[in-house]
Enzyme design. Sequence first.
Site: not given
Ligand SMILES: Cc1cc2nc3c(=O)[nH]c(=O)nc-3n(C[C@H](O)[C@H](O)[C@H](O)COP(=O)(O)OP(=O)(O)OC[C@H]3O[C@@H](n4cnc5c(N)ncnc54)[C@H](O)[C@@H]3O)c2cc1C
Length: 326
Positions: A140, A143-144
Amino acid sequence: MSESIEKVKCLIIGSGPAGYTAAIYAARANMKPVLYQGMQPGGQLTTTNEVENFPGYPQGITGPEMMIELQKQAERFEADIRDGWITKVDFSGDVHKVWVNDVKEIHCDTVIISTGASAKYLGIDSEQKYLKLGGGVSACAVCDGFFYRNQEVVIVGAGDSACEEAHYLSKLCKKVTMLVRRDEFRASKIMADRVMNTENIEILFNTETDEVLGDGQVVTGVRVFNNKTNEKHEIPATGFFVAIGHKPNTDIFKEYLKLDETGYIINVPGTSKTNVEGVFVSGDAADHVYRQAVTAAGTGCMAALDAERYLAAKDSTFEISTSTYN
Ligand SMILES: Cc1cc2nc3c(=O)[nH]c(=O)nc-3n(C[C@H](O)[C@H](O)[C@H](O)COP(=O)(O)OP(=O)(O)OC[C@H]3O[C@@H](n4cnc5c(N)ncnc54)[C@H](O)[C@@H]3O)c2cc1C
């Protein structure tokens, strides 16, 4: 109905910023949400050390700490946070059915999908090693990238997102080397032209990663090879960005929900509604554009409010909670 079937008003699938925010709003609106965390409690942010762009943390915070705080905030309002994985759904009837770990069946008035997306990596050992160490591998740039100001970085990828991320990095970093596996970009011409016309981006075509180099703690460079000549050389770099795409975690919904060609759930524009009444989507599962914690949290809020309004319209005894807006 068999006794083992549980009935819930609001089921939230996923424990990233979208899921926990939906849980906070749904719990405060008296929807008694049940949230299943899935295989990655806390979601993608648990894989990063520093989060500096989520509002409210002026000194920054680690990803795992931030996610524990969000979980605690949801639990404060008695959201029911559970271990478990949704393995199957049936959205064909009025009552939405989901199965936990293939065993437990739950019938839900509303479902909020917050299953996120997974960044794709190359999968080579050295990449995974420095990714786990938090030592300079990232998927990302937005992000980084800030952590590599005035430094030299390498980015892998050839699509529109890779070009956009390379361009973003070029504004922060001294030099960006872009590794493209084929002899051309997959990106649109306008995006490819943009990186090709940026002075501090060097593009190496027909070039792949052989190994991410480091001192055991942090990345110090990348050894690459030309896939036509097999010649290898090393590029000094402190950051290694992988921009080869994301996979939304939406496979279990594809029979019932409209997905785009890459698997993202299609929502009704400006809302969290899907094509199935009572099923809402938030976060990265529907977002291939912004992919940030704060946007995921924002759409988690939208999904809980949309679910609350849906319940109120369906059931006159369920009142929209004024506390939601306090
Ligand atoms: C290395 C890295 C660094 C990042 N740094 C930043 C940052 O500094 N700032 C920023 O704003 N964003 C950052 N991001 C992006 C950010 O992490 C994502 O945009 C954000 O986490 C998305 O949130 P979400 O809730 O949609 O899903 P996610 O965080 O992807 O969470 C998905 C959840 O769904 C669950 N899940 C999936 N399938 C199932 C299922 N079938 N049953 C039950 N549970 C399930 C998983 O276990 C997880 O808990 C970063 C991403 C990465 C990879």
